[in-house]
Design a protein around this motif. Structure first.
Motif, PDB file in Angstrom:
ATOM      1  N   GLY A   1       0.796  -1.225   0.000  1.00 36.06           N
ATOM      2  CA  GLY A   1       0.000   0.000   0.000  1.00 36.06           C
ATOM      3  C   GLY A   1       0.830   1.278   0.000  1.00 36.06           C
ATOM      4  N   MET A   2       2.099   1.165   0.403  1.00 37.51           N
ATOM      5  CA  MET A   2       2.920   2.375   0.468  1.00 37.51           C
ATOM      6  C   MET A   2       3.263   2.881  -0.924  1.00 37.51           C
ATOM      7  SD  MET A   2       6.271   3.168   2.756  1.00 37.51           S
ATOM      8  CE  MET A   2       6.923   4.846   2.844  1.00 37.51           C
ATOM      9  N   LYS A   3       3.424   1.964  -1.884  1.00 35.95           N
ATOM     10  CA  LYS A   3       3.760   2.377  -3.248  1.00 35.95           C
ATOM     11  C   LYS A   3       2.715   3.345  -3.792  1.00 35.95           C
ATOM     12  CE  LYS A   3       4.856   0.545  -7.843  1.00 35.95           C
ATOM     13  NZ  LYS A   3       3.696   0.984  -8.638  1.00 35.95           N
ATOM     14  N   MET A   4       1.440   3.047  -3.555  1.00 34.05           N
ATOM     15  CA  MET A   4       0.367   3.932  -4.020  1.00 34.05           C
ATOM     16  C   MET A   4       0.456   5.303  -3.351  1.00 34.05           C
ATOM     17  SD  MET A   4      -2.195   4.328  -6.022  1.00 34.05           S
ATOM     18  CE  MET A   4      -2.564   2.637  -6.523  1.00 34.05           C
ATOM     19  N   GLN A   5       0.780   5.321  -2.056  1.00 33.72           N
ATOM     20  CA  GLN A   5       0.912   6.599  -1.356  1.00 33.72           C
ATOM     21  C   GLN A   5       2.090   7.400  -1.902  1.00 33.72           C
ATOM     22  OE1 GLN A   5       0.725   4.471   2.566  1.00 33.72           O
ATOM     23  NE2 GLN A   5      -0.591   6.173   3.141  1.00 33.72           N
ATOM     24  N   LEU A   6       3.179   6.713  -2.232  1.00 37.36           N
ATOM     25  CA  LEU A   6       4.332   7.395  -2.822  1.00 37.36           C
ATOM     26  C   LEU A   6       3.992   7.954  -4.208  1.00 37.36           C
ATOM     27  CD1 LEU A   6       7.108   4.858  -1.792  1.00 37.36           C
ATOM     28  CD2 LEU A   6       6.935   7.217  -1.000  1.00 37.36           C
ATOM     29  N   GLU A   7       3.249   7.174  -4.990  1.00 41.39           N
ATOM     30  CA  GLU A   7       2.822   7.636  -6.315  1.00 41.39           C
ATOM     31  C   GLU A   7       1.933   8.873  -6.190  1.00 41.39           C
ATOM     32  OE1 GLU A   7       3.761   6.714  -9.189  1.00 41.39           O
ATOM     33  OE2 GLU A   7       4.789   4.818  -8.828  1.00 41.39           O
ATOM     34  N   ASN A   8       1.064   8.883  -5.182  1.00 42.05           N
ATOM     35  CA  ASN A   8       0.191  10.042  -4.967  1.00 42.05           C
ATOM     36  C   ASN A   8       0.999  11.293  -4.664  1.00 42.05           C
ATOM     37  OD1 ASN A   8      -2.096   8.499  -5.379  1.00 42.05           O
ATOM     38  ND2 ASN A   8      -2.468   8.141  -3.203  1.00 42.05           N
ATOM     39  N   ILE A   9       2.053  11.149  -3.872  1.00 43.34           N
ATOM     40  CA  ILE A   9       2.928  12.288  -3.568  1.00 43.34           C
ATOM     41  C   ILE A   9       3.615  12.778  -4.842  1.00 43.34           C
ATOM     42  CG2 ILE A   9       5.028  13.008  -2.356  1.00 43.34           C
ATOM     43  CD1 ILE A   9       4.191  11.156  -0.056  1.00 43.34           C
ATOM     44  N   PHE A  10       4.098  11.840  -5.645  1.00 46.70           N
ATOM     45  CA  PHE A  10       4.780  12.198  -6.895  1.00 46.70           C
ATOM     46  C   PHE A  10       3.864  13.011  -7.801  1.00 46.70           C
ATOM     47  CE2 PHE A  10       5.771  11.252 -11.362  1.00 46.70           C
ATOM     48  CZ  PHE A  10       7.090  11.676 -11.422  1.00 46.70           C
TER      49      PHE A  10
ATOM     50  N   PHE B   1       7.948  -9.776   0.404  1.00 42.16           N
ATOM     51  CA  PHE B   1       8.252  -8.592   1.207  1.00 42.16           C
ATOM     52  C   PHE B   1       9.335  -7.750   0.533  1.00 42.16           C
ATOM     53  CE2 PHE B   1      11.037  -6.929   4.717  1.00 42.16           C
ATOM     54  CZ  PHE B   1      10.205  -5.893   5.101  1.00 42.16           C
ATOM     55  N   ILE B   2      10.396  -8.408   0.065  1.00 43.10           N
ATOM     56  CA  ILE B   2      11.493  -7.696  -0.593  1.00 43.10           C
ATOM     57  C   ILE B   2      11.015  -7.059  -1.894  1.00 43.10           C
ATOM     58  CG2 ILE B   2      13.715  -8.023  -1.762  1.00 43.10           C
ATOM     59  CD1 ILE B   2      14.346 -10.130   0.424  1.00 43.10           C
ATOM     60  N   ASP B   3      10.169  -7.771  -2.633  1.00 48.88           N
ATOM     61  CA  ASP B   3       9.627  -7.217  -3.882  1.00 48.88           C
ATOM     62  C   ASP B   3       8.847  -5.935  -3.627  1.00 48.88           C
ATOM     63  OD1 ASP B   3      10.744  -9.213  -5.374  1.00 48.88           O
ATOM     64  OD2 ASP B   3       8.901 -10.393  -5.569  1.00 48.88           O
ATOM     65  N   ILE B   4       8.024  -5.939  -2.573  1.00 48.44           N
ATOM     66  CA  ILE B   4       7.256  -4.742  -2.224  1.00 48.44           C
ATOM     67  C   ILE B   4       8.197  -3.605  -1.833  1.00 48.44           C
ATOM     68  CG2 ILE B   4       5.694  -3.749  -0.490  1.00 48.44           C
ATOM     69  CD1 ILE B   4       4.222  -6.438  -0.484  1.00 48.44           C
ATOM     70  N   LYS B   5       9.217  -3.926  -1.036  1.00 45.77           N
ATOM     71  CA  LYS B   5      10.176  -2.896  -0.622  1.00 45.77           C
ATOM     72  C   LYS B   5      10.904  -2.306  -1.830  1.00 45.77           C
ATOM     73  CE  LYS B   5      11.866  -2.547   3.271  1.00 45.77           C
ATOM     74  NZ  LYS B   5      11.779  -1.498   4.321  1.00 45.77           N
ATOM     75  N   LEU B   6      11.261  -3.155  -2.792  1.00 44.78           N
ATOM     76  CA  LEU B   6      11.948  -2.669  -3.993  1.00 44.78           C
ATOM     77  C   LEU B   6      11.034  -1.755  -4.814  1.00 44.78           C
ATOM     78  CD1 LEU B   6      13.848  -5.904  -5.098  1.00 44.78           C
ATOM     79  CD2 LEU B   6      14.868  -3.777  -4.245  1.00 44.78           C
TER      80      LEU B   6
END
Length: 207
Positions: free
Chosen positions: A64-73, A120-125
């Motif tokens: 879910g963090m990837k989507m939040q980062l994309e929103n910031i971008f 987990f690592i894939d999500i972090k990457l």
């Protein structure tokens, strides 16, 4: 698998609480089932084993963090303001998921069991790549320096915060923080401002 039904979420929440309080070895499936108000067979059906339950919990809390980062971008903000938003996001997520970070840190540091951490690592990457886009945007605009180790920026943010939290007794004494509210307020205000100042000092060109 990141989409869970209500019963699975109840089990994950109970597991998180007991793993944090009693450790992975101390928390039994029986007690997790009792805490979640389900039977043991349901945990076995949904997750298979306690190790798989821990893996599912980690994925649940980190996705879910990837989507939040994309929103910031995509926000109409300056690169520096986006970095402020990034730092706020990291701090809020770590504070919200303290138990999970405590569990993961212990499990990965002790290496007592082999967990399948690929998902987990894939999500972090993926999160790192989304984070890099934000920093690279600032570099393309000439606002941020080119000679930045972008990979270490999130590590710096998380490292400062986790160090502060893990040394809570010392920090409370040294800073005269006499309640939980005072400790949390210090993180939200002074520590967050310090982290933002530190990261911007790394990113911005010297005047």
């Amino acid at each position: 698998m990141t989409d869970f039904n209500d019963k699975q979420l109840d089990i994950l929440q109970a597991a998180e609480k007991l793993f944090a309080e009693e450790g992975f070895d101390g928390a039994s499936i029986r007690n997790i089932a009792r805490e979640a108000n389900v039977n043991i067979a349901m945990i076995s059906y949904y997750f298979g084993s306690k190790e798989k339950l821990l893996e599912a919990l980690i994925i649940h809390r980190t996705s879910g963090m990837k989507m939040q980062l994309e929103n910031i971008f995509n926000e109409n903000l300056s690169p520096a303001d986006k970095v402020d938003r990034l730092i706020d996001l990291y701090i809020s997520r770590i504070n919200k998921n303290k138990c999970m970070y405590q569990i993961v840190h212990f499990e990965l540091s002790t290496k007592k069991r082999i967990m399948d951490m690929k998902a987990f690592i894939d999500i972090k990457l993926q999160n790192v790549e989304a984070f890099k886009r934000i920093i690279q945007e600032g570099q393309a605009q000439g606002v941020f320096r080119k000679d930045i180790n972008i990979f270490l920026i999130p590590t710096t943010i998380v490292g400062i915060l986790v160090h502060f939290q893990m040394n809570r007794m010392f920090m409370e004494t040294a800073l005269q923080l006499e309640s939980d509210d005072a400790f949390e307020a210090y993180i939200k205000n002074e520590l967050t401002a310090h982290i933002k100042q530190t990261i911007k000092a790394l990113l911005l060109h010297e005047n």
